[in-house]
Design a protein around this motif. Structure first.
Motif, PDB file in Angstrom:
ATOM      1  N   PHE A   1     -11.407 -16.984   7.297  1.00  0.00           N
ATOM      2  CA  PHE A   1     -12.062 -18.064   6.562  1.00  0.00           C
ATOM      3  C   PHE A   1     -12.123 -17.752   5.065  1.00  0.00           C
ATOM      4  O   PHE A   1     -11.783 -18.594   4.219  1.00  0.00           O
ATOM      5  CB  PHE A   1     -13.471 -18.271   7.134  1.00  0.00           C
ATOM      6  CG  PHE A   1     -14.353 -19.178   6.314  1.00  0.00           C
ATOM      7  CD1 PHE A   1     -14.112 -20.534   6.251  1.00  0.00           C
ATOM      8  CD2 PHE A   1     -15.423 -18.660   5.599  1.00  0.00           C
ATOM      9  CE1 PHE A   1     -14.927 -21.369   5.502  1.00  0.00           C
ATOM     10  CE2 PHE A   1     -16.244 -19.480   4.858  1.00  0.00           C
ATOM     11  CZ  PHE A   1     -15.987 -20.840   4.805  1.00  0.00           C
ATOM     12  N   TYR A   2     -12.540 -16.526   4.720  1.00  0.00           N
ATOM     13  CA  TYR A   2     -12.648 -16.164   3.308  1.00  0.00           C
ATOM     14  C   TYR A   2     -11.270 -16.118   2.632  1.00  0.00           C
ATOM     15  O   TYR A   2     -11.117 -16.540   1.487  1.00  0.00           O
ATOM     16  CB  TYR A   2     -13.332 -14.807   3.161  1.00  0.00           C
ATOM     17  CG  TYR A   2     -14.834 -14.873   3.338  1.00  0.00           C
ATOM     18  CD1 TYR A   2     -15.622 -15.657   2.507  1.00  0.00           C
ATOM     19  CD2 TYR A   2     -15.460 -14.140   4.357  1.00  0.00           C
ATOM     20  CE1 TYR A   2     -16.993 -15.722   2.676  1.00  0.00           C
ATOM     21  CE2 TYR A   2     -16.837 -14.194   4.532  1.00  0.00           C
ATOM     22  CZ  TYR A   2     -17.601 -14.985   3.688  1.00  0.00           C
ATOM     23  OH  TYR A   2     -18.966 -15.050   3.866  1.00  0.00           O
ATOM     24  N   GLU A   3     -10.267 -15.612   3.344  1.00  0.00           N
ATOM     25  CA  GLU A   3      -8.950 -15.496   2.734  1.00  0.00           C
ATOM     26  C   GLU A   3      -8.312 -16.859   2.503  1.00  0.00           C
ATOM     27  O   GLU A   3      -7.600 -17.055   1.515  1.00  0.00           O
ATOM     28  CB  GLU A   3      -8.039 -14.633   3.621  1.00  0.00           C
ATOM     29  CG  GLU A   3      -8.449 -13.179   3.741  1.00  0.00           C
ATOM     30  CD  GLU A   3      -8.487 -12.456   2.405  1.00  0.00           C
ATOM     31  OE1 GLU A   3      -7.694 -12.805   1.507  1.00  0.00           O
ATOM     32  OE2 GLU A   3      -9.317 -11.550   2.250  1.00  0.00           O
ATOM     33  N   THR A   4      -8.560 -17.815   3.393  1.00  0.00           N
ATOM     34  CA  THR A   4      -7.938 -19.137   3.236  1.00  0.00           C
ATOM     35  C   THR A   4      -8.508 -19.913   2.050  1.00  0.00           C
ATOM     36  O   THR A   4      -7.880 -20.856   1.575  1.00  0.00           O
ATOM     37  CB  THR A   4      -8.121 -19.977   4.515  1.00  0.00           C
ATOM     38  OG1 THR A   4      -9.523 -20.054   4.841  1.00  0.00           O
ATOM     39  CG2 THR A   4      -7.371 -19.365   5.671  1.00  0.00           C
ATOM     40  N   LYS A   5      -9.672 -19.522   1.561  1.00  0.00           N
ATOM     41  CA  LYS A   5     -10.225 -20.182   0.369  1.00  0.00           C
ATOM     42  C   LYS A   5      -9.408 -19.873  -0.883  1.00  0.00           C
ATOM     43  O   LYS A   5      -9.404 -20.654  -1.837  1.00  0.00           O
ATOM     44  CB  LYS A   5     -11.671 -19.736   0.147  1.00  0.00           C
ATOM     45  CG  LYS A   5     -12.638 -20.271   1.188  1.00  0.00           C
ATOM     46  CD  LYS A   5     -14.070 -19.943   0.811  1.00  0.00           C
ATOM     47  CE  LYS A   5     -15.041 -20.584   1.790  1.00  0.00           C
ATOM     48  NZ  LYS A   5     -16.443 -20.499   1.335  1.00  0.00           N
ATOM     49  N   ASN A   6      -8.750 -18.717  -0.878  1.00  0.00           N
ATOM     50  CA  ASN A   6      -7.875 -18.325  -1.983  1.00  0.00           C
ATOM     51  C   ASN A   6      -8.600 -18.315  -3.334  1.00  0.00           C
ATOM     52  O   ASN A   6      -8.038 -18.698  -4.359  1.00  0.00           O
ATOM     53  CB  ASN A   6      -6.649 -19.256  -2.045  1.00  0.00           C
ATOM     54  CG  ASN A   6      -5.497 -18.627  -2.802  1.00  0.00           C
ATOM     55  OD1 ASN A   6      -5.359 -17.399  -2.815  1.00  0.00           O
ATOM     56  ND2 ASN A   6      -4.694 -19.446  -3.444  1.00  0.00           N
ATOM     57  N   ARG A   7      -9.850 -17.876  -3.339  1.00  0.00           N
ATOM     58  CA  ARG A   7     -10.600 -17.769  -4.586  1.00  0.00           C
ATOM     59  C   ARG A   7     -10.197 -16.497  -5.326  1.00  0.00           C
ATOM     60  O   ARG A   7      -9.729 -15.540  -4.709  1.00  0.00           O
ATOM     61  CB  ARG A   7     -12.097 -17.733  -4.298  1.00  0.00           C
ATOM     62  CG  ARG A   7     -12.655 -19.047  -3.788  1.00  0.00           C
ATOM     63  CD  ARG A   7     -14.129 -18.924  -3.466  1.00  0.00           C
ATOM     64  NE  ARG A   7     -14.688 -20.188  -3.007  1.00  0.00           N
ATOM     65  CZ  ARG A   7     -15.917 -20.337  -2.544  1.00  0.00           C
ATOM     66  NH1 ARG A   7     -16.717 -19.280  -2.455  1.00  0.00           N
ATOM     67  NH2 ARG A   7     -16.354 -21.515  -2.162  1.00  0.00           N
TER      68      ARG A   7
END
Length: 310
Positions: free
Chosen positions: A292-298
């Motif tokens: 989930f965190y990686e797919t945000k690509n922040r």
């Protein structure tokens, strides 16, 4: 002349910056065969750390700094250092004087001999509680047994990295970072120095037991799928035992009958199976959360202000 950079993440280190600078100045002035610079990363400190860094910067242009927009954590602060460092190699160390600067020349010597990653292994861990020390060693043993790569026990972030190692780490942009694992993952030729970790010079560590536990979970879930494999094996084992127990009850009922009993047994089995299911869901959730965190690509960090060393 080869250039050596020193990367130092800082969080609420106002009382240590001056002492650290004095110690590093002696090392840099005593090894004038190299060009030196120091990059301090202020990781959202809420004290006067940035003021102290700027004060030293004004009298010594070899000192540069990056002021992050908030506290992103030490792992991300180190990446900010890698992205902005200019040396042929970089030495990563803490600001609290637990990493003794006098070890630096020994690291450089091994680097000149051809080692790309010179790591410092602790001979002792300084003033540290019995529980914290042994929990740390236990964690390294668990990670070493489960990870699909070599793990360096009792080794922290204090190390020298050649430029090729720095460029390799810069390519790894995951937001949930465990840098000790990344250093092992990239490989390259590694050399070792040993040191006696000193006591913290001033202030207290920002790493509570809770933060250390989170870091341990980060390390395990970032570099091994062993928890998922264990969950699968436990599920198979419990299912197998359940089938055996089912046949036992079935045969016993046919042969000798079964009065209406067994409430405690039923409760124990239900609670046990429920616990296994919740544990498995929790493990899956940890991995799913990282996706989930990686797919945000922040971006991993944001810079509010910076002054590069000269």
């Amino acid at each position: 002349m080869k250039k050596i950079s020193i990367i130092i993440p800082c969080y609420n280190e106002q009382d240590n910056i001056g002492t650290l600078y004095d110690a590093l100045s002696k090392i840099m002035d005593g090894n004038d065969g190299y060009s030196w610079n120091v990059l301090l990363i202020n990781d959202g400190s809420i004290d006067n750390t940035l003021h102290e860094i700027k004060r030293i910067r004004n009298k010594d242009k070899r000192i540069g700094y990056i002021d992050l927009s908030r506290n992103f954590g030490k792992e991300n602060a180190m990446l900010a250092g890698f992205d902005n460092v200019s040396g042929d190699c970089a030495i990563i160390m803490d600001a609290d004087m637990q990493h003794p600067p006098h070890v630096i020349p020994e690291m450089i010597k091994l680097w000149e001999e051809g080692f790309d990653d010179v790591y410092a292994e602790r001979e002792s861990r300084g003033k540290e509680s019995f529980m914290r020390k042994h929990l740390s060693l236990l964690y390294y043993k668990i990670l070493e047994k489960t990870a699909r790569m070599d793990v360096l026990p009792n080794v922290g972030d204090f190390r020298l990295l050649d430029r090729k190692c720095i460029e390799s780490v810069k390519k790894l942009r995951e937001t949930q970072r465990y840098t000790k694992g990344l250093f092992c993952w990239i490989g390259f030729r590694k050399g070792k120095v040993t040191f006696r970790q000193g006591d913290r010079n001033e202030g207290k560590s920002s790493f509570s037991y809770f933060k250390l536990f989170n870091l341990a979970i980060e390390g395990i879930t970032s570099y091994t799928t062993a928890p998922l494999r264990i969950s699968t094996i436990m599920g198979i084992l419990v299912s197998f035992l359940t089938i055996i127990y089912m046949f036992y009850v079935f045969i016993k009922t046919i042969l000798i009958g079964e009065p209406v009993q067994g409430f405690p047994t039923i409760i124990i089995i239900v609670l046990f199976l429920g616990g296994i299911q919740l544990l498995s869901l929790g493990i899956i959730g940890e991995y799913l959360g990282r996706v989930f965190y990686e797919t945000k690509n922040r971006p991993v960090y944001l810079i509010a202000e910076k002054e590069c060393p000269e």
